[in-house]
Scaffold this motif. Structure first.
Motif, PDB file in Angstrom:
ATOM      1  N   LYS A   1     -31.556 -20.374 -15.107  1.00  0.00           N
ATOM      2  CA  LYS A   1     -30.192 -19.013 -14.911  1.00  0.00           C
ATOM      3  C   LYS A   1     -30.256 -18.846 -13.483  1.00  0.00           C
ATOM      4  CE  LYS A   1     -33.085 -15.560 -17.820  1.00  0.00           C
ATOM      5  NZ  LYS A   1     -32.402 -15.879 -18.883  1.00  0.00           N
ATOM      6  N   LEU A   2     -28.754 -19.007 -13.170  1.00  0.00           N
ATOM      7  CA  LEU A   2     -28.009 -19.253 -12.173  1.00  0.00           C
ATOM      8  C   LEU A   2     -28.419 -17.940 -11.450  1.00  0.00           C
ATOM      9  CD1 LEU A   2     -24.423 -19.659 -12.869  1.00  0.00           C
ATOM     10  CD2 LEU A   2     -26.303 -21.455 -12.567  1.00  0.00           C
ATOM     11  N   PRO A   3     -29.047 -17.959 -10.422  1.00  0.00           N
ATOM     12  CA  PRO A   3     -29.717 -17.076  -8.879  1.00  0.00           C
ATOM     13  C   PRO A   3     -28.491 -16.207  -9.089  1.00  0.00           C
ATOM     14  CG  PRO A   3     -28.072 -18.714  -7.772  1.00  0.00           C
ATOM     15  CD  PRO A   3     -28.296 -19.537  -9.202  1.00  0.00           C
ATOM     16  N   SER A   4     -29.406 -14.049  -8.704  1.00  0.00           N
ATOM     17  CA  SER A   4     -28.140 -13.568  -9.016  1.00  0.00           C
ATOM     18  C   SER A   4     -28.209 -13.137  -7.532  1.00  0.00           C
ATOM     19  CB  SER A   4     -29.136 -12.535  -9.261  1.00  0.00           C
ATOM     20  OG  SER A   4     -28.471 -11.338  -9.710  1.00  0.00           O
ATOM     21  N   ASN A   5     -27.039 -12.151  -6.787  1.00  0.00           N
ATOM     22  CA  ASN A   5     -27.398 -11.617  -5.887  1.00  0.00           C
ATOM     23  C   ASN A   5     -26.488 -10.034  -5.901  1.00  0.00           C
ATOM     24  OD1 ASN A   5     -26.666 -14.564  -3.649  1.00  0.00           O
ATOM     25  ND2 ASN A   5     -25.913 -14.851  -5.762  1.00  0.00           N
ATOM     26  N   PRO A   6     -28.144  -9.673  -6.309  1.00  0.00           N
ATOM     27  CA  PRO A   6     -27.593  -8.019  -6.814  1.00  0.00           C
ATOM     28  C   PRO A   6     -27.223  -7.837  -5.277  1.00  0.00           C
ATOM     29  CG  PRO A   6     -30.479  -8.149  -6.828  1.00  0.00           C
ATOM     30  CD  PRO A   6     -29.488  -9.944  -6.338  1.00  0.00           C
ATOM     31  N   THR A   7     -26.548  -6.304  -5.179  1.00  0.00           N
ATOM     32  CA  THR A   7     -26.404  -5.826  -3.906  1.00  0.00           C
ATOM     33  C   THR A   7     -26.739  -3.894  -4.818  1.00  0.00           C
ATOM     34  OG1 THR A   7     -24.336  -4.795  -4.970  1.00  0.00           O
ATOM     35  CG2 THR A   7     -25.004  -6.936  -3.430  1.00  0.00           C
ATOM     36  N   SER A   8     -26.838  -2.989  -4.005  1.00  0.00           N
ATOM     37  CA  SER A   8     -26.852  -1.292  -5.268  1.00  0.00           C
ATOM     38  C   SER A   8     -25.428  -0.438  -5.582  1.00  0.00           C
ATOM     39  CB  SER A   8     -27.175  -0.407  -3.683  1.00  0.00           C
ATOM     40  OG  SER A   8     -26.465  -0.095  -2.901  1.00  0.00           O
ATOM     41  N   TRP A   9     -24.465  -1.289  -5.211  1.00  0.00           N
ATOM     42  CA  TRP A   9     -23.466  -1.111  -6.296  1.00  0.00           C
ATOM     43  C   TRP A   9     -22.565  -1.550  -7.094  1.00  0.00           C
ATOM     44  CZ3 TRP A   9     -20.812   1.640  -3.164  1.00  0.00           C
ATOM     45  CH2 TRP A   9     -20.759   2.244  -1.367  1.00  0.00           C
ATOM     46  N   ASN A  10     -22.595  -0.630  -8.287  1.00  0.00           N
ATOM     47  CA  ASN A  10     -22.120  -0.449  -9.712  1.00  0.00           C
ATOM     48  C   ASN A  10     -20.231   0.292  -9.898  1.00  0.00           C
ATOM     49  OD1 ASN A  10     -22.329   2.088  -9.792  1.00  0.00           O
ATOM     50  ND2 ASN A  10     -23.991   1.655 -10.372  1.00  0.00           N
ATOM     51  N   THR A  11     -19.610   0.064 -11.096  1.00  0.00           N
ATOM     52  CA  THR A  11     -18.501   0.311 -11.146  1.00  0.00           C
ATOM     53  C   THR A  11     -18.618   2.308 -10.874  1.00  0.00           C
ATOM     54  OG1 THR A  11     -18.067  -1.042 -13.085  1.00  0.00           O
ATOM     55  CG2 THR A  11     -16.739   0.788 -12.223  1.00  0.00           C
TER      56      THR A  11
END
Length: 309
Positions: free
Chosen positions: A172-182
């Motif tokens: 899996k490619l690395p993930s860069n999550p934030t607290s944002w969504n649509t």
């Protein structure tokens, strides 16, 4: 094709590159995952070529027959599809849902008068892991040898089989999550409408030509970073390799410059690699990202939110 291959083998000092595999690599950058396990997690292969060799392959001239034979070899040992020409590579990138569905493959070897020595086959994963194989044997070819058949047999002595696809082994490619969504990014724009900076808002990519189709029709959001004097570019939707991206991941960082409306950008590309030689500027219609670096890009986005009359 056979006659051209014979001529290639008679060339002195030539070097070729293409793709294959083996069960005992001479070098592996990932000691936790064996080569057999890694290749069980991929379905397809892409043969990596130099600019000159890619041009010859696309024109079906020069060294092209050797690479077409390598393509046949990779299919024969178990890959479902092998991209060789530029058109095939573009088509595969537009079709896969994850860049981890395929492996990059390179061949190497020293061609002398009637033999090949130091054969190497190297596989590179979507996250940059390397599995490299080499044969110390010198493979000799006579004038009347069936060159095509013999080459495939010799490649198989180095790497002879790919395990059947098993999704549990896929990287899996690395993930860069934030607290944002649509939803919450729209809420932020609505609640702070009077104080938004000109660059803040939601943007949709405009695909300007057929070549742009492989890049995806991205929707992104730009928000002020509360912890630094910069703006975050948030991925919301639209990536063709949709298994590699989740709503809310960081797509880039916009850094201010002394020119109003012009930013330097830390750009996270669709394969999650970081490009720092990227810039953007905003105007009345939206935002444009571009780079003149090793991997040039030009992306135009129109602003779609907050909506204005």
């Amino acid at each position: 094709m056979k006659n051209i291959l014979v001529l290639l083998l008679l060339m002195l000092g030539s070097v070729f590159y293409s793709g294959g595999q083996n069960s005992k690599p001479i070098f592996s950058s990932n000691s936790d995952v064996s080569f057999d396990e890694y290749t069980a997690g991929v379905k397809y292969a892409e043969i990596v070529l130099s600019f000159t060799n890619q041009e010859q392959v696309d024109k079906e001239e020069g060294i092209a027959p050797l690479y077409y034979l390598a393509q046949h070899y990779l299919m024969e040992i178990g890959f479902e599809y092998v991209a060789l020409t530029s058109a095939e590579k573009t088509q595969m990138e537009m079709s896969v849902k994850s860049y981890c569905d395929f492996t990059s493959v390179m061949f190497g070897g020293d061609i002398s008068k009637n033999s090949i020595s130091n054969m190497t086959i190297t596989f590179v994963s979507c996250i940059g892991d390397i599995y490299s194989f080499q044969s110390q044997k010198k493979f000799t070819y006579g004038k009347f040898t069936d060159i095509e058949k013999k080459l495939v047999e010799d490649w198989k002595r180095i790497v002879n089989k790919k395990r059947s696809f098993d999704p549990q082994f896929q990287f899996k490619l690395p993930s860069n999550p934030t607290s944002w969504n649509t939803a919450n990014i729209k809420q932020y724009y609505n609640e702070n409408a009077a104080n938004l900076k000109p660059v803040e808002g939601m943007y949709e990519r405009v695909r300007l030509s057929f070549e742009d189709l492989s890049g995806g029709k991205y929707t992104v959001g730009v928000v002020k970073n509360p912890d630094a004097d910069e703006y975050m570019l948030i991925y919301l939707s639209g990536a063709i390799n949709s298994k590699d991206w989740r709503t809310g991941e960081l797509k880039g960082i916009l850094h201010k410059t002394s020119t109003q409306g012009f930013y330097s950008v830390d750009w996270i590309s669709r394969d999650k690699s970081l490009h720092e030689d990227v810039y953007c500027n905003i105007d009345e219609t939206g935002i444009t990202f571009y780079s003149s670096g090793v991997i040039p890009l030009y992306y135009k986005f129109i602003k779609i939110y907050p909506v204005k009359d």
